[in-house]
Design a protein around this motif. Structure first.
Motif, PDB file in Angstrom:
ATOM      1  N   LYS A 204       0.926  -1.229   0.157  1.00  0.00           N
ATOM      2  CA  LYS A 204      -0.001  -0.009  -0.190  1.00  0.00           C
ATOM      3  C   LYS A 204       0.941   1.267   0.186  1.00  0.00           C
ATOM      4  O   LYS A 204       0.503   2.251  -0.858  1.00  0.00           O
ATOM      5  CB  LYS A 204      -0.762  -0.060   1.173  1.00  0.00           C
ATOM      6  N   ASP A 207       2.472   1.780  -3.268  1.00  0.00           N
ATOM      7  CA  ASP A 207       1.781   2.441  -4.281  1.00  0.00           C
ATOM      8  C   ASP A 207       1.455   4.015  -4.126  1.00  0.00           C
ATOM      9  O   ASP A 207       1.612   4.790  -4.952  1.00  0.00           O
ATOM     10  CB  ASP A 207       0.138   1.726  -4.224  1.00  0.00           C
ATOM     11  N   GLU A 208       1.488   4.337  -2.802  1.00  0.00           N
ATOM     12  CA  GLU A 208       1.087   5.636  -2.415  1.00  0.00           C
ATOM     13  C   GLU A 208       2.252   6.520  -2.677  1.00  0.00           C
ATOM     14  O   GLU A 208       2.129   7.656  -3.312  1.00  0.00           O
ATOM     15  CB  GLU A 208       0.842   5.728  -0.950  1.00  0.00           C
TER      16      GLU A 208
ATOM     17  N   LYS B   3      -3.043  11.346  -7.584  1.00  0.00           N
ATOM     18  CA  LYS B   3      -3.425   9.983  -7.006  1.00  0.00           C
ATOM     19  C   LYS B   3      -3.619   9.015  -7.877  1.00  0.00           C
ATOM     20  O   LYS B   3      -3.680   9.214  -9.119  1.00  0.00           O
ATOM     21  CB  LYS B   3      -5.167  10.219  -6.518  1.00  0.00           C
ATOM     22  N   PRO B   4      -3.323   7.574  -7.575  1.00  0.00           N
ATOM     23  CA  PRO B   4      -3.424   6.749  -8.537  1.00  0.00           C
ATOM     24  C   PRO B   4      -4.927   6.605  -9.009  1.00  0.00           C
ATOM     25  O   PRO B   4      -5.963   7.052  -8.431  1.00  0.00           O
ATOM     26  CB  PRO B   4      -3.479   5.371  -7.583  1.00  0.00           C
ATOM     27  N   LEU B   6      -6.914   3.976  -9.856  1.00  0.00           N
ATOM     28  CA  LEU B   6      -7.717   3.199  -9.382  1.00  0.00           C
ATOM     29  C   LEU B   6      -7.289   2.858  -7.883  1.00  0.00           C
ATOM     30  O   LEU B   6      -6.020   2.905  -7.466  1.00  0.00           O
ATOM     31  CB  LEU B   6      -7.947   1.726 -10.006  1.00  0.00           C
ATOM     32  N   SER B   7      -8.295   2.778  -7.034  1.00  0.00           N
ATOM     33  CA  SER B   7      -7.774   2.437  -5.567  1.00  0.00           C
ATOM     34  C   SER B   7      -7.270   1.213  -5.388  1.00  0.00           C
ATOM     35  O   SER B   7      -6.817   0.680  -4.190  1.00  0.00           O
ATOM     36  CB  SER B   7      -8.781   2.708  -4.649  1.00  0.00           C
ATOM     37  N   LEU B   8      -7.744   0.295  -6.240  1.00  0.00           N
ATOM     38  CA  LEU B   8      -6.996  -1.242  -6.137  1.00  0.00           C
ATOM     39  C   LEU B   8      -5.267  -1.192  -6.155  1.00  0.00           C
ATOM     40  O   LEU B   8      -4.918  -0.243  -6.968  1.00  0.00           O
ATOM     41  CB  LEU B   8      -7.477  -1.894  -7.297  1.00  0.00           C
ATOM     42  N   SER B   9      -4.927  -1.818  -5.450  1.00  0.00           N
ATOM     43  CA  SER B   9      -3.597  -2.063  -5.331  1.00  0.00           C
ATOM     44  C   SER B   9      -2.711  -2.432  -6.766  1.00  0.00           C
ATOM     45  O   SER B   9      -3.261  -3.108  -7.460  1.00  0.00           O
ATOM     46  CB  SER B   9      -2.924  -2.728  -4.378  1.00  0.00           C
ATOM     47  N   GLN B  13      -4.229  -5.145  -9.447  1.00  0.00           N
ATOM     48  CA  GLN B  13      -4.516  -4.724 -10.816  1.00  0.00           C
ATOM     49  C   GLN B  13      -3.706  -5.759 -11.665  1.00  0.00           C
ATOM     50  O   GLN B  13      -4.319  -6.267 -12.935  1.00  0.00           O
ATOM     51  CB  GLN B  13      -4.196  -3.299 -11.312  1.00  0.00           C
ATOM     52  N   GLN B  84       0.239   5.025 -15.546  1.00  0.00           N
ATOM     53  CA  GLN B  84       0.884   5.022 -14.159  1.00  0.00           C
ATOM     54  C   GLN B  84       2.255   4.939 -14.368  1.00  0.00           C
ATOM     55  O   GLN B  84       3.077   5.570 -13.503  1.00  0.00           O
ATOM     56  CB  GLN B  84       0.398   3.848 -13.301  1.00  0.00           C
TER      57      GLN B  84
END
Ligand code: HEM
Ligand code: FES
Lengths: 251, 223
Positions: A204, A207-208, B3-4, B6-9, B13, B84
């Motif tokens: 997590k 990704d952040e 911000k990404p 999708l909120s999915l990691s 994905q 991304q």
């Protein structure tokens, strides 16, 4: 030997950088790459100019701070070698050497060749540790671990966090770094306890921080100065999958 | 930092992308197995039989929707991933050496886009005829399931044959990396089996691209 250095100069994160060219004479082939930069800086200081800022500490390949992108590869042309352990004898007399900082949005430039790698730090803060009391040396010896497994854990633990994997990756992905850290704990009994939570938190955070995705190009493994294998990336993928699918939800 | 999308990691994905990709790879096998019947030299008799069986089969009808979803998901994630990854390195290197890594993996998005363009052309050529969105070619004599005659006419046009053949080359490039990459993304890596997976992936990519390519070549030169 004589070399031509094409080196990246940038005042800070907010200004635009550019290449600067320097001709260096009487470079000894015995110099390490960093000593050659010291030599350049001595000359720049003598001329009253601003020396080139670069990061270094141990100069023996263990601290991971000296990462430079040299002639199109992290840590230069030699495999399994950090910049501090690279020597000028690997270059030819009259060569032009291009030196750039790591390039990734998660590694913003601080000055010249120095980037801010605290995003790695924050991935570690998210879960790269064990909370249980692992005891002292005799106690760790009383926990039997298969030699093959302990060797594998060690192969992951040799990561020095230099960021070459991110620099090498076409996507600036931190997968090899995160995978090495996740695997080194997941393989050992002391780390297994928190393995499911750890992998979710570290992924997590990764990704952040804005690292890219993994395309399985494996450039990271090729350019890792410690030769860490992409097998650990598969291991992290497995750990993450089993944590998401089989384990209770992390809070 | 943005911000990404999708909120999915990122890992999740890639799992979904790999699963959708594996599904598409299985579809390609069944698609090739049907189409290769055109080469039997029986004027499409066996092929027609297979088409009839497939179009009347309720399971295949459902799978058509699943296939559409599979493509959609795979393509959408492919585009998101590309965005991304571009964002992750806003400033490019001045000098970049290609190391001894998989060349095809660097161009997955590019080969993917070529496959997508091909897919649109291919759907217009055949699938949309069946749906009635595109007029039935004369050779099919009003039968919108007469794909054999449609293929024959299409591929006797060297331009169409060329488009198909070139697309199959890029499909092969995509699959060469895709096969083993999907296993790695799912965490299926093992020092005993991974070398075999890589070899099978190369063979798979070759069989699929050469297999599909044989059909335009057959109609163009041997029919
Ligand atoms: C019949 C068609 C296709 C098949 C069988 C297929 C199969 C696959 C598979 C199995 C993967 C590996 C997934 C992984 O790395 O985990 C992959 C990757 C990829 N596919 Fe496809 N694909 C197809 C069409 C497309 C199309 C139309 C696009 C359009 C954009 C596309 C874009 C991508 C991209 C960008 C990747 C790279 C993933 C990465 O870099 O990590 N693919 N494909
Ligand atoms: S200076 Fe410590 S690894 Fe190079």
């Amino acid at each position: 030997m004589e070399i031509r250095l094409k080196i990246w100069r940038q005042k800070n994160a907010h200004t635009k950088g550019k290449f600067e060219t320097h001709h260096l004479k009487e470079v000894s082939p015995e110099m390490s790459f960093l000593e050659m930069l010291d030599y350049l800086n001595t000359q720049l200081i003598e001329q009253g100019k601003e020396p080139v800022t670069f990061e270094h500490d141990c100069r023996e390949g263990i601290c991971g701070s000296c990462g430079l992108y040299i002639n199109g590869r992290p840590h230069g042309p030699m495999q399994h070698t950090t910049t501090c352990e690279l020597h000028m004898r690997e270059f030819k007399d009259g060569d032009t050497i291009v030196v750039e900082p790591w390039r990734a949005s998660a590694f913003p430039i601080i000055k010249d060749l120095v980037v801010d790698r605290s995003s790695f730090e924050r991935i570690i803060h998210a879960g790269g540790f064990v909370n249980i009391n692992a005891g002292c040396a005799p106690e760790s010896n009383s926990t039997p671990v298969n030699k093959i497994i302990s060797d594998r854990a060690f192969d992951a633990a040799v990561c020095i966090g230099c960021g070459a994997c991110v620099a090498a990756c076409k996507n600036s992905s931190a997968m090899l770094f995160a995978a090495a850290k996740v695997s080194q704990y997941a393989l050992l009994p002391q780390g297994k306890v928190e393995a499911a939570e750890r992998v979710q938190k570290m992924v997590k955070k990764m990704d952040e921080e804005g690292f890219g995705f993994c395309s399985n190009t494996y450039g990271c493994e090729f350019d890792c100065p410690k030769g860490i294998s992409v097998d650990f990336i598969a291991q992290m993928n497995r750990e993450f999958f089993s944590a998401k699918v089989c384990k209770p939800k992390a809070e | 930092m943005k911000k990404p999308i999708l909120s999915l990691s990122s890992l999740s994905q890639k799992y979904v992308m790999a699963l959708a990709g594996i599904f598409l790879m299985l579809f390609l096998v069944s698609h090739l197995a049907t189409n290769i019947l055109m080469l039997r030299g029986d004027d499409g008799e066996a092929f027609r039989g297979a088409v009839r069986f497939l179009t009347e089969n309720p399971f295949i009808k459902i799978m058509e929707y699943v296939l559409f979803a599979g493509f959609l998901i795979h393509i959408m994630l492919g585009v998101i991933l590309q965005i991304q990854n571009t964002r992750a390195r806003p400033v490019k290197y001045h000098t970049r050496l290609k190391t001894e890594t998989s060349t095809f993996s660097r161009y997955m998005f590019h080969t993917g886009v070529i496959i997508f363009i091909f897919l649109v052309i291919h759907l217009v050529n055949f699938f949309f005829v069946r749906l009635g969105w595109v007029p039935i070619p004369e050779v099919a004599e009003g039968d919108r399931y007469e794909f054999y005659e449609m293929a024959r006419e299409l591929f006797q046009n060297p331009w169409y044959s060329a488009i198909y053949l070139i697309s199959f080359v890029f499909l092969g490039f995509h699959l060469k990396h895709a096969f083993q990459s999907a296993f790695q993304s799912l965490g299926l890596n093992h020092n005993k089996y991974t070398p075999a997976i890589k070899t099978i992936g190369t063979i798979y990519a070759l069989v699929i691209s050469i297999g599909f390519a044989s059909i335009p070549v057959y109609f163009l030169f041997f029919h």
